[in-house]
Enzyme design. Structure first.
Site, PDB file in Angstrom:
ATOM      1  N   HIS A  95      25.512  33.559  19.587  1.00  0.00           N
ATOM      2  CA  HIS A  95      25.785  33.291  18.181  1.00  0.00           C
ATOM      3  C   HIS A  95      25.757  34.557  17.328  1.00  0.00           C
ATOM      4  CE1 HIS A  95      21.287  33.030  17.915  1.00  0.00           C
ATOM      5  NE2 HIS A  95      21.506  33.528  16.708  1.00  0.00           N
TER       6      HIS A  95
ATOM      7  N   ASP B 219      23.327  30.444  25.024  1.00  0.00           N
ATOM      8  CA  ASP B 219      23.277  31.386  23.915  1.00  0.00           C
ATOM      9  C   ASP B 219      23.027  32.818  24.370  1.00  0.00           C
ATOM     10  OD1 ASP B 219      23.599  31.962  21.220  1.00  0.00           O
ATOM     11  OD2 ASP B 219      21.464  31.785  20.766  1.00  0.00           O
TER      12      ASP B 219
ATOM     13  N   SER C  15      17.488  37.679  16.119  1.00  0.00           N
ATOM     14  CA  SER C  15      18.234  37.092  17.236  1.00  0.00           C
ATOM     15  C   SER C  15      18.833  38.165  18.115  1.00  0.00           C
ATOM     16  CB  SER C  15      19.359  36.199  16.719  1.00  0.00           C
ATOM     17  OG  SER C  15      18.914  34.898  16.526  1.00  0.00           O
TER      18      SER C  15
END
Length: 492
Positions: A142, A172, A246
């Protein structure tokens, strides 16, 4: 089939720990895909804006800390971090978007396309160099999703263009490559050795303020009940993971990578601050995905080839079980891995590879985290007696012609796991693509359609779809969902 509204986006943007602070499910938020040029919010005195003078190591409030107390050296993470932090990078995602003064209103956007303007949207995340010689950088899917351009900024200030090598939305994980001299890598640890209570350190670029280090412990391992996410086997930690973290590193005290920071969970959103619920992808899983992406550029998954139902209290009583737990096999598909291994209808699967199986969803999750041809040892109950069976996962084909000649030209796939979780466990098969002029196209199928059922019955995935069509009559009608509408497609 009459034209139906365009299929809506199957899953909201995978809003995880590193992208924009967007809520997902019941409070899973995405700290990284930052808003356009976000204004950093500093909630604690420790936050240091980019460009501000930081306090040198060993100084607090300008006062030097002693190197030893009562003759004992002061414990410090600094030596380990000096090796790790050069390998943690900032990832900048740029993409071109069209902005209309009419917002998302489709009618006015079509009527006045000339009023729409292009602009560059930017998002920030983090990444980890795991192979300095080849320049491999792991991050989250993402973080780089839909990017037109991705650049990586090293800890020493150098900015490099990144080459996208592949990603897997279901776990992911994404892989990039950069080319530069003097790169530093973080070695991958065996994440299966992690235990609750182990100390860990998170390194990333939260809020775009610059490289930041937080520490904590492993709060849990094997988390797989996070809403709105795909296949899951998260490490949970209380180390602060904020927007922009992230794709960053979660390391042990030896400076080895144990996880890729991915998500934080906060029911009240980012305004509540960090509440100590952060999640990371284990290094063993990230490494497995990386190796597949290097070899083929994609991740291929296998299946046991069974339909199952969660054991509830009623089923447990009927099956003579002590507790309502596990996944009972309701159908074994012919020629499947499960059939070859000897699995039978009525078997209750309570474990796989040593992990608990509490319901059908957890069994799907365990399968989805394995590569093709991986042996899976199933712990099950047959007629109330414990039994262990080993099966090797098999891949099902994705070309429509392998299922029925009338589906030639269609590319099929299992529904994204995040969609299943977010849509009350909707079951079916996704039509990924349809070649123009193909037989599937002439039969009325479109890319994005979800096949919910066929004349032969309902199914949960590709393996079930294949089994249903093998027993279907010559006249086959598909129940298809397109957007918010459903209709029938007759195969000719």
């Amino acid at each position: 089939m009459r034209p139906l509204p365009t299929l809506l986006a199957l899953v909201a943007a995978a809003a995880f720990g590193g992208l924009a602070a967007v809520a997902i499910g019941d409070g899973l938020r995405a700290p990284a895909q930052a808003q356009d040029a976000p204004a950093p919010v500093f909630n604690t005195p420790a936050a240091t804006p980019a460009g501000a003078r930081e306090v040198p190591p060993g100084l607090v409030g300008g006062a030097a800390l002693p190197m030893a107390v009562d003759g004992q050296p002061m414990p410090s993470l600094a030596p380990m971090l000096q090796r790790v932090t050069p390998a943690v990078v900032s990832v900048n995602n740029k993409r071109v978007v069209r902005v209309s003064p009419f917002g998302n209103d489709p009618f006015f956007r079509r009527m006045f396309p000339e009023l729409s303007q292009e602009r560059i949207a930017q998002s920030l995340g983090s990444g980890v160099i795991v192979d300095a010689a080849r320049g491999y950088v792991l991050t989250n899917h993402h973080v780089i999703q839909d990017a037109d351009e991705v650049t990586v900024t090293l800890a020493d200030g150098r900015t490099l263009e990144a080459e996208f090598l592949g990603s897997d939305a279901e776990t992911d994980v994404a892989l990039m490559r950069v080319q530069a001299d003097g790169l530093t890598e973080v070695p991958l640890a065996d994440s299966s050795m992690l235990s609750v209570g182990d100390f860990v350190v998170a390194v990333g670029n939260p809020f775009g303020v610059g490289q930041t280090v937080t520490s904590g412990i492993v709060s849990a391992v094997g988390r797989s009940n996070i809403p709105g996410v795909g296949f899951q086997n998260f490490i949970q930690t209380d180390a602060s993971i904020n927007p922009g973290n992230s794709g960053g590193a979660l390391v042990n005290l030896r400076g080895e990578l144990v996880g890729i920071n991915t998500a934080s969970f906060n029911p009240r959103g980012s305004e509540a601050g960090n509440i100590g619920l952060g999640f990371a992808i284990p290094s063993n899983l990230a490494g497995s995905v990386m190796r597949q992406l290097i070899a083929t550029g994609e991740v291929r998954r296998g299946t046991l080839g069974v339909d199952t139902q969660t054991v509830d209290a009623r089923l447990a009583e009927g099956l003579g079980l002590e507790a309502p737990r596990g996944a009972v096999v309701t159908r074994v598909h012919p020629g499947s891995a499960a059939a070859e291994a000897g699995l039978q209808t009525g078997d209750v699967i309570v474990g796989a590879n040593g992990q608990r199986v509490d319901n059908s969803e957890s069994l799907r999750n365990i399968q989805g985290l394995q590569a093709i041809d991986t042996p899976v040892t199933l712990q099950l109950l047959r007629d109330g007696r414990p039994l262990e069976i080993t099966a090797r996962l098999r891949e099902v084909p994705h070309d429509g012609a392998s299922y029925d000649a009338r589906l030639a030209g269609a590319t099929l796939a299992d529904l994204p796991e995040a969609l299943r979780r977010a849509s009350n466990r909707v079951s079916g098969v996704l039509v990924e693509a349809v070649e123009p002029g193909s037989r599937a196209a002439r039969n009325g199928l479109r890319a994005g359609d979800v096949i919910l059922a066929a004349t032969g019955g309902q199914f949960h995935d590709l393996a079930g779809f294949r089994a249903v069509l093998s027993n279907a009559p010559d006249e086959v009608v598909l129940l298809v969902q397109r957007g918010r509408s459903q209709g029938q497609v007759q195969l000719r």
